[in-house]
Design a protein around this motif. Structure first.
Motif, PDB file in Angstrom:
ATOM      1  N   UNK A 277      91.610  58.514 105.836  1.00 27.94           N
ATOM      2  CA  UNK A 277      91.573  57.733 104.600  1.00 27.94           C
ATOM      3  C   UNK A 277      90.177  57.209 104.324  1.00 27.94           C
ATOM      4  N   UNK A 278      89.675  57.525 103.139  1.00 28.66           N
ATOM      5  CA  UNK A 278      88.485  56.846 102.641  1.00 28.66           C
ATOM      6  C   UNK A 278      88.945  55.818 101.618  1.00 28.66           C
ATOM      7  N   UNK A 279      88.998  54.539 101.995  1.00 30.13           N
ATOM      8  CA  UNK A 279      89.484  53.527 101.041  1.00 30.13           C
ATOM      9  C   UNK A 279      88.469  53.216  99.948  1.00 30.13           C
ATOM     10  N   UNK A 280      87.212  53.635 100.159  1.00 28.03           N
ATOM     11  CA  UNK A 280      86.151  53.204  99.245  1.00 28.03           C
ATOM     12  C   UNK A 280      85.825  54.202  98.143  1.00 28.03           C
ATOM     13  N   UNK A 281      86.423  55.370  98.174  1.00 29.60           N
ATOM     14  CA  UNK A 281      86.097  56.337  97.134  1.00 29.60           C
ATOM     15  C   UNK A 281      86.889  57.614  97.326  1.00 29.60           C
ATOM     16  N   UNK A 282      86.733  58.526  96.380  1.00 24.56           N
ATOM     17  CA  UNK A 282      87.506  59.767  96.424  1.00 24.56           C
ATOM     18  C   UNK A 282      86.683  60.914  97.012  1.00 24.56           C
ATOM     19  N   UNK A 283      85.700  60.590  97.827  1.00 29.42           N
ATOM     20  CA  UNK A 283      84.923  61.627  98.502  1.00 29.42           C
ATOM     21  C   UNK A 283      85.173  61.544 100.013  1.00 29.42           C
ATOM     22  N   UNK A 284      84.639  62.534 100.736  1.00 33.33           N
ATOM     23  CA  UNK A 284      84.940  62.637 102.167  1.00 33.33           C
ATOM     24  C   UNK A 284      83.955  61.822 103.009  1.00 33.33           C
ATOM     25  N   UNK A 285      83.970  60.496 102.817  1.00 35.36           N
ATOM     26  CA  UNK A 285      83.135  59.612 103.638  1.00 35.36           C
ATOM     27  C   UNK A 285      83.993  58.487 104.191  1.00 35.36           C
ATOM     28  N   UNK A 286      83.403  57.656 105.039  1.00 37.95           N
ATOM     29  CA  UNK A 286      84.061  56.425 105.536  1.00 37.95           C
ATOM     30  C   UNK A 286      85.449  56.674 106.112  1.00 37.95           C
ATOM     31  N   UNK A 287      85.618  57.746 106.878  1.00 40.66           N
ATOM     32  CA  UNK A 287      86.982  58.085 107.298  1.00 40.66           C
ATOM     33  C   UNK A 287      87.555  57.075 108.288  1.00 40.66           C
ATOM     34  N   UNK A 288      88.590  56.382 107.791  1.00 44.68           N
ATOM     35  CA  UNK A 288      89.371  55.427 108.584  1.00 44.68           C
ATOM     36  C   UNK A 288      90.701  56.088 108.949  1.00 44.68           C
ATOM     37  N   UNK A 289      91.479  55.423 109.771  1.00 43.36           N
ATOM     38  CA  UNK A 289      92.876  55.823 109.967  1.00 43.36           C
ATOM     39  C   UNK A 289      93.764  54.814 109.241  1.00 43.36           C
ATOM     40  N   UNK A 290      94.349  55.233 108.122  1.00 41.40           N
ATOM     41  CA  UNK A 290      95.408  54.440 107.505  1.00 41.40           C
ATOM     42  C   UNK A 290      96.669  54.590 108.346  1.00 41.40           C
ATOM     43  N   UNK A 291      97.669  53.764 108.078  1.00 40.52           N
ATOM     44  CA  UNK A 291      98.862  53.752 108.938  1.00 40.52           C
ATOM     45  C   UNK A 291     100.093  53.374 108.115  1.00 40.52           C
ATOM     46  N   UNK A 292     101.098  54.236 108.172  1.00 37.61           N
ATOM     47  CA  UNK A 292     102.410  53.899 107.594  1.00 37.61           C
ATOM     48  C   UNK A 292     103.444  53.915 108.705  1.00 37.61           C
ATOM     49  N   UNK A 293     104.523  53.163 108.503  1.00 29.89           N
ATOM     50  CA  UNK A 293     105.664  53.368 109.399  1.00 29.89           C
ATOM     51  C   UNK A 293     106.974  53.372 108.642  1.00 29.89           C
ATOM     52  N   UNK A 294     107.982  53.990 109.274  1.00 36.58           N
ATOM     53  CA  UNK A 294     109.261  54.214 108.597  1.00 36.58           C
ATOM     54  C   UNK A 294     110.356  54.378 109.635  1.00 36.58           C
ATOM     55  N   UNK A 295     111.565  53.976 109.286  1.00 38.30           N
ATOM     56  CA  UNK A 295     112.668  54.243 110.217  1.00 38.30           C
ATOM     57  C   UNK A 295     113.483  55.449 109.758  1.00 38.30           C
ATOM     58  N   UNK A 296     113.222  55.945 108.533  1.00 42.34           N
ATOM     59  CA  UNK A 296     114.079  57.005 108.003  1.00 42.34           C
ATOM     60  C   UNK A 296     113.322  58.200 107.420  1.00 42.34           C
ATOM     61  N   UNK A 297     112.020  58.253 107.578  1.00 45.17           N
ATOM     62  CA  UNK A 297     111.177  59.333 107.035  1.00 45.17           C
ATOM     63  C   UNK A 297     111.136  59.341 105.504  1.00 45.17           C
ATOM     64  N   UNK A 298     111.750  58.337 104.868  1.00 45.30           N
ATOM     65  CA  UNK A 298     111.790  58.299 103.395  1.00 45.30           C
ATOM     66  C   UNK A 298     111.035  57.087 102.859  1.00 45.30           C
ATOM     67  N   UNK A 299     111.414  55.916 103.375  1.00 50.59           N
ATOM     68  CA  UNK A 299     110.776  54.664 102.949  1.00 50.59           C
ATOM     69  C   UNK A 299     109.698  54.316 103.970  1.00 50.59           C
ATOM     70  N   UNK A 300     108.464  54.314 103.506  1.00 50.73           N
ATOM     71  CA  UNK A 300     107.334  54.072 104.411  1.00 50.73           C
ATOM     72  C   UNK A 300     106.678  52.750 104.041  1.00 50.73           C
ATOM     73  N   UNK A 301     106.333  51.967 105.058  1.00 50.36           N
ATOM     74  CA  UNK A 301     105.644  50.697 104.816  1.00 50.36           C
ATOM     75  C   UNK A 301     104.188  50.817 105.258  1.00 50.36           C
ATOM     76  N   UNK A 302     103.302  50.270 104.430  1.00 43.01           N
ATOM     77  CA  UNK A 302     101.894  50.214 104.812  1.00 43.01           C
ATOM     78  C   UNK A 302     101.709  49.279 105.990  1.00 43.01           C
TER      79      UNK A 302
END
Ligand code: FRU
Length: 468
Positions: A58-83
């Motif tokens: 995830x680059x939170x700062x722009x739509x180019x391939x820089x600043x690569x972070x790891x974003x994170x979601x979790x879910x108990x059902x593979x459908x509803x994901x929480x940030x």
């Protein structure tokens, strides 16, 4: 300090950017997409104590391939994901130019991330460290630092650790480009996740009779399915052929037998995993119920990004839907995870000659088609799928040039399962024998329209939105 700065800027970018991103009519109703900025590879896909975790580049700062972070979601059902709080932010001396892709394992009851710290130098060269980060009490991740520098004999492109447990050891596969520009997959072993021994190259250019098969292999993933080892990999540098290897880079798999002691992998031919316009860097995990699940990036590096309509809303790219893998006659099949059926609203059925079919709304929908001969289908005037009895062809106008472009799947088509979202379609052919995943950008309220004199049976469900 670097990390803290980037974190602060990310918070600001989220607050400023989310209202606009949410107004985008092409924002997915049920696929995972970044709140703002750019998403690419799925990372660290794992289920632990009933909870699925999916991290992402995830680059939170722009739509180019820089600043690569790891974003994170979790879910108990593979459908509803929480940030979840952002898991990794670059800035340490060993990951200054990106926390690149990797995987997750559970060690001593906690989630441990293995990722690549990417470091670039002013002269344009780069190096890479394989690093660890451990889950903390607050749901965040503490970096533990590098555990492996560049192995000798390789360029600065050694990355994307996928780690798993086998018998009494940990194993890792890494994607690599050697000093002769040959793409490789390396196998490593450890007893404690901290100290790693390189066992050897298990696949790649000039290995196991593959010949020239690309200068770099990214995002390897190795697992056993029904007693057979499957190696997923993304070779870069394959020449396009008439009906395959048509994306800028490919994602595919090899099946065979891995000898852990000899670090040798006897395998068959390379098969593409997906024949659509956008699919790359898939990652799998073993679910607690025994299923092998896969999520891919519905994008391809260096392909068409400048003309994406979502750029004006400050975000770009989505994941594919989660898929279940199985092997049939040595071939890898992918089917939408069964949980997705819970998104189905009220179903309708129709049967008749394609030309007489009504239009079916597909802004967020699932359609099953059983054709008895050649037909074609338009998706909201932005994409066409046609089958002539031997070749399935997907066509859209190139986002930049406006010229028609095609992707192909060759074979008998007896069944199609198509999952539509506001700007994507995933077409599962013959219950998973083939898949075509693609982004497309239809106008408002797109309809599926069928053409041809063929008799068809169709089932349709609207899919209930479950993502913001
Ligand atoms: C694949 C890839 C990986 C790398 C990551 C960086 O898309 O290039 O090899 O780790 O993306 O974002």
């Amino acid at each position: 300090m670097e990390e803290l700065n980037l974190m602060k800027q990310a918070v600001q970018a989220l607050m400023d950017g989310m209202p606009l991103a949410l107004r985008d009519p092409h924002r997915p109703a049920w696929h995972l997409a970044p709140s703002v900025g750019l998403l690419n590879d799925p990372n660290g896909f794992i289920q632990h104590k009933g909870v699925y975790h999916l991290f992402y580049q995830w680059n939170p700062l722009g739509c180019d391939h820089r600043n690569k972070c790891w974003g994170h979601w979790q879910s108990t059902d593979l459908l509803n994901w929480q940030h979840q709080p952002v898991a990794l932010v670059p800035g340490a001396c060993y990951d200054s130019h990106g926390c690149y892709s990797g995987s997750a394992v559970v060690a001593d009851g906690k989630i441990m991330l293995a990722y690549t710290g990417n470091v670039k130098y002013p002269d344009g060269s780069r190096t890479a460290y394989q690093c660890l980060a451990l889950e903390n009490e607050l749901g965040g991740y503490d970096k533990l630092g590098p555990v492996l520098p560049l192995p000798e004999g390789y360029s600065g492109h050694v990355r994307d650790p996928k780690v798993w447990r086998h018998q009494d050891s940990w194993y890792m596969v890494l994607g690599a480009r050697d000093l002769q520009d040959r793409g490789k997959v390396l196998l490593l072993r450890s007893t404690d996740l901290r100290s790693w021994q390189l066992l050897g190259e298990i696949a790649g250019t000039q290995l196991n009779g593959m010949g020239d098969f690309g200068y770099m292999w990214e995002c390897p993933d190795l697992f056993t399915l029904a007693g057979t080892e499957v190696l997923i990999c993304c070779p870069q540098g394959l020449a396009a052929q008439a009906e395959r290897y048509l994306n800028v880079y490919q994602a595919g798999y090899l099946t065979g037998k891995l000898d852990y002691r000899q670090a040798s992998f006897e395998h068959g031919e390379f098969h593409e995993l997906d024949a659509g316009f956008e699919f790359y860097a898939p990652q799998t995990t073993l679910a607690e119920d025994g299923r092998r699940l896969l999520v891919g990036w519905m994008g391809v590096p260096e392909q068409d990004e400048t003309c994406h309509p979502t750029l004006q809303y400050g975000w770009i790219h989505t994941m594919t839907c989660p898929r279940e893998l199985s092997l049939h006659n040595g071939k890898l099949y992918q089917q939408p995870a069964r949980e997705l059926q819970r998104l189905r609203g009220e179903g309708s059925q129709w049967q008749g000659i394609a030309d007489n079919a009504p239009g079916w709304p597909v802004d967020s929908a699932e359609v099953l088609l059983t054709p008895n001969g050649p037909f074609s289908a338009d998706f909201g005037d932005a994409m066409t799928l046609s089958w002539d009895g031997a070749l399935l062809r997907l066509t859209r106008n190139n986002l930049c040039t406006g010229q028609p472009e095609h992707r192909y799947w060759r074979g008998e088509v007896t069944h199609l399962q198509m999952l539509f979202d506001s700007s994507s379609v995933e077409i599962f052919i013959n219950h998973g024998e083939g898949v075509m995943s693609s982004r497309y950008f239809p106008g408002p309220q797109p309809l599926l329209r069928l053409n041809g004199e063929t008799q068809l049976a169709l089932e349709h469900w609207p899919l209930t939105p479950c993502m913001l």
